[in-house]
Design a protein around this motif. Structure first.
Motif, PDB file in Angstrom:
ATOM      1  N   ASN A 198       0.821  -3.123  -4.068  1.00  0.00           N
ATOM      2  CA  ASN A 198      -0.268  -2.480  -3.323  1.00  0.00           C
ATOM      3  C   ASN A 198      -1.641  -3.108  -3.566  1.00  0.00           C
ATOM      4  OD1 ASN A 198       1.613  -0.489  -2.361  1.00  0.00           O
ATOM      5  ND2 ASN A 198       1.408   0.561  -4.318  1.00  0.00           N
ATOM      6  N   VAL A 199      -1.692  -4.429  -3.522  1.00  0.00           N
ATOM      7  CA  VAL A 199      -2.994  -5.101  -3.606  1.00  0.00           C
ATOM      8  C   VAL A 199      -3.794  -4.824  -2.339  1.00  0.00           C
ATOM      9  CG1 VAL A 199      -4.120  -7.359  -3.645  1.00  0.00           C
ATOM     10  CG2 VAL A 199      -2.220  -6.881  -5.198  1.00  0.00           C
ATOM     11  N   LEU A 200      -3.102  -4.797  -1.204  1.00  0.00           N
ATOM     12  CA  LEU A 200      -3.717  -4.418   0.067  1.00  0.00           C
ATOM     13  C   LEU A 200      -3.292  -3.005   0.447  1.00  0.00           C
ATOM     14  CD1 LEU A 200      -3.256  -7.642   2.248  1.00  0.00           C
ATOM     15  CD2 LEU A 200      -5.236  -6.976   0.877  1.00  0.00           C
ATOM     16  N   THR A 201      -4.200  -2.243   1.020  1.00  0.00           N
ATOM     17  CA  THR A 201      -3.868  -0.903   1.497  1.00  0.00           C
ATOM     18  C   THR A 201      -3.098  -0.992   2.820  1.00  0.00           C
ATOM     19  OG1 THR A 201      -5.885  -0.660   2.802  1.00  0.00           O
ATOM     20  CG2 THR A 201      -5.998  -0.037   0.465  1.00  0.00           C
ATOM     21  N   LYS A 202      -2.502   0.115   3.242  1.00  0.00           N
ATOM     22  CA  LYS A 202      -1.784   0.139   4.519  1.00  0.00           C
ATOM     23  C   LYS A 202      -2.725  -0.174   5.674  1.00  0.00           C
ATOM     24  CE  LYS A 202       1.854   3.381   3.156  1.00  0.00           C
ATOM     25  NZ  LYS A 202       2.484   4.699   3.418  1.00  0.00           N
ATOM     26  N   GLU A 203      -3.948   0.342   5.584  1.00  0.00           N
ATOM     27  CA  GLU A 203      -4.929   0.087   6.637  1.00  0.00           C
ATOM     28  C   GLU A 203      -5.305  -1.396   6.697  1.00  0.00           C
ATOM     29  OE1 GLU A 203      -4.735   4.200   5.584  1.00  0.00           O
ATOM     30  OE2 GLU A 203      -5.191   2.466   4.309  1.00  0.00           O
ATOM     31  N   GLN A 204      -5.487  -1.999   5.553  1.00  0.00           N
ATOM     32  CA  GLN A 204      -5.801  -3.428   5.512  1.00  0.00           C
ATOM     33  C   GLN A 204      -4.646  -4.262   6.061  1.00  0.00           C
ATOM     34  OE1 GLN A 204      -6.745  -3.650   1.297  1.00  0.00           O
ATOM     35  NE2 GLN A 204      -8.905  -4.056   1.741  1.00  0.00           N
ATOM     36  N   LEU A 205      -3.431  -3.883   5.703  1.00  0.00           N
ATOM     37  CA  LEU A 205      -2.257  -4.603   6.183  1.00  0.00           C
ATOM     38  C   LEU A 205      -2.144  -4.548   7.700  1.00  0.00           C
ATOM     39  CD1 LEU A 205       0.675  -3.870   3.718  1.00  0.00           C
ATOM     40  CD2 LEU A 205      -0.170  -6.104   4.445  1.00  0.00           C
ATOM     41  N   ILE A 206      -2.341  -3.368   8.256  1.00  0.00           N
ATOM     42  CA  ILE A 206      -2.253  -3.207   9.711  1.00  0.00           C
ATOM     43  C   ILE A 206      -3.279  -4.101  10.405  1.00  0.00           C
ATOM     44  CG2 ILE A 206      -2.661  -1.589  11.614  1.00  0.00           C
ATOM     45  CD1 ILE A 206      -1.461   0.605   9.791  1.00  0.00           C
ATOM     46  N   GLU A 207      -4.510  -4.093   9.901  1.00  0.00           N
ATOM     47  CA  GLU A 207      -5.552  -4.921  10.496  1.00  0.00           C
ATOM     48  C   GLU A 207      -5.229  -6.408  10.368  1.00  0.00           C
ATOM     49  OE1 GLU A 207     -10.379  -5.792  10.167  1.00  0.00           O
ATOM     50  OE2 GLU A 207      -9.340  -4.710   8.548  1.00  0.00           O
ATOM     51  N   CYS A 208      -4.828  -6.820   9.173  1.00  0.00           N
ATOM     52  CA  CYS A 208      -4.520  -8.241   8.948  1.00  0.00           C
ATOM     53  C   CYS A 208      -3.354  -8.692   9.814  1.00  0.00           C
ATOM     54  CB  CYS A 208      -4.206  -8.480   7.478  1.00  0.00           C
ATOM     55  SG  CYS A 208      -5.625  -8.289   6.371  1.00  0.00           S
ATOM     56  N   ARG A 209      -2.337  -7.871   9.941  1.00  0.00           N
ATOM     57  CA  ARG A 209      -1.176  -8.252  10.735  1.00  0.00           C
ATOM     58  C   ARG A 209      -1.535  -8.412  12.207  1.00  0.00           C
ATOM     59  NH1 ARG A 209       4.144  -7.557   8.942  1.00  0.00           N
ATOM     60  NH2 ARG A 209       4.645  -8.198  11.069  1.00  0.00           N
ATOM     61  N   LEU A 231      -4.398  -9.281  13.433  1.00  0.00           N
ATOM     62  CA  LEU A 231      -5.172 -10.513  13.566  1.00  0.00           C
ATOM     63  C   LEU A 231      -4.277 -11.747  13.444  1.00  0.00           C
ATOM     64  CD1 LEU A 231      -8.253  -9.485  11.396  1.00  0.00           C
ATOM     65  CD2 LEU A 231      -8.216  -9.763  13.881  1.00  0.00           C
ATOM     66  N   LEU A 232      -3.325 -11.720  12.519  1.00  0.00           N
ATOM     67  CA  LEU A 232      -2.457 -12.868  12.295  1.00  0.00           C
ATOM     68  C   LEU A 232      -1.485 -13.105  13.447  1.00  0.00           C
ATOM     69  CD1 LEU A 232      -1.700 -12.436   8.484  1.00  0.00           C
ATOM     70  CD2 LEU A 232      -2.998 -14.281   9.553  1.00  0.00           C
ATOM     71  N   GLU A 233      -1.098 -12.050  14.135  1.00  0.00           N
ATOM     72  CA  GLU A 233      -0.185 -12.210  15.270  1.00  0.00           C
ATOM     73  C   GLU A 233      -0.844 -12.991  16.411  1.00  0.00           C
ATOM     74  OE1 GLU A 233       2.906 -11.649  15.327  1.00  0.00           O
ATOM     75  OE2 GLU A 233       3.058 -10.556  13.431  1.00  0.00           O
ATOM     76  N   LYS A 234      -2.168 -12.979  16.467  1.00  0.00           N
ATOM     77  CA  LYS A 234      -2.907 -13.676  17.530  1.00  0.00           C
ATOM     78  C   LYS A 234      -3.540 -14.978  17.023  1.00  0.00           C
ATOM     79  CE  LYS A 234      -4.156  -9.233  19.665  1.00  0.00           C
ATOM     80  NZ  LYS A 234      -5.302  -8.360  20.065  1.00  0.00           N
TER      81      LYS A 234
END
Length: 226
Positions: A7-18, A20-23
């Motif tokens: 849990n270095v990244l929160t669920k909210e951070q993961l959702i945002e990062c994912r 962005l990375l998909e695009k």
């Protein structure tokens, strides 16, 4: 020391990062490989001048600095600016050892690589293959961590990423110059800190915990290079 930090990244951070990375736009990972690694590296990577990478670096670095377990284990003097890579279509990274000195273009300075880290953006069930394989004095370890978790290991370890045969594996990778150059001394301080925290959790701020804390800081002062 091989360490799983959850849990270095929160669920909210993961959702945002994912999202962005998909695009994201990706380049050939060989462009940033060293002379040894270029022949065994087959993956994609965010370009160093990509604004997305700069944004992700801020999220990752601030999350690491706020994580007590990471700080205790790494005792970071400097976190070399993280990169992000992508493995798919049998992409892999063969056996290699990380460079002992790396240039951080963001800072304009070279740093020692005492510790290597991999921070996962994808869960193990999202791809097949892609195991991180690390060889050290205690044997061979295969690792696939949940999204948001981090693997910390010595930069001197021989390691590889097995081919991703299905799906996509996305990971941020980075290196740490520790305040404590010696892996053995870092391990001693980490175990001592864990013992102090365990005593405090069980018995509160006892005199024994205070005494151990004094010795911890004396060793840190004696060994630190800053």
């Amino acid at each position: 020391m091989l360490l799983h930090i959850p849990n270095v990244l929160t669920k909210e951070q993961l959702i945002e990062c994912r999202k962005l990375l998909e695009k994201a736009s990706w380049i050939d990972g060989k462009l940033t490989a060293g002379s040894q690694a270029v022949n065994v590296k087959s993956n994609l990577q965010l370009a160093e001048n990509d604004p997305l990478l700069k944004y992700l670096r801020e999220i990752i670095t601030s999350s690491l600095k706020a994580n007590p377990l990471f700080v205790s284990a790494a005792l970071p003097n400097h976190i070399i600016s993280p990169f992000v890579n992508r493995y798919e279509n049998s992409g892999a990274y063969g056996n290699h050892v990380d460079n002992s000195i790396l240039y951080d273009a963001t800072i304009g300075k070279s740093y020692r690589t005492d510790i290597s880290c991999s921070l996962f953006f994808t869960d193990p069930q999202e791809y097949e293959g892609g195991e991180m394989v690390i060889e050290d004095t205690f044997g061979t370890h295969e690792v696939k961590l949940p999204a948001g978790d981090l693997l910390l290991y010595p930069s001197t370890s021989l390691h590889r990423v097995e081919p991703v045969t299905k799906g996509v594996r996305m990971v941020s990778f980075m290196w740490i110059q520790s305040m404590i150059r010696s892996a053995w001394k870092r391990s001693i301080l980490f175990e001592l800190d864990n013992t102090i925290q365990s005593l405090r959790a069980k018995y509160g701020e006892t005199q024994e915990a205070v005494n151990l804390s004094i010795h911890y800081h004396k060793l840190l002062q004696e060994w630190a290079e800053i």
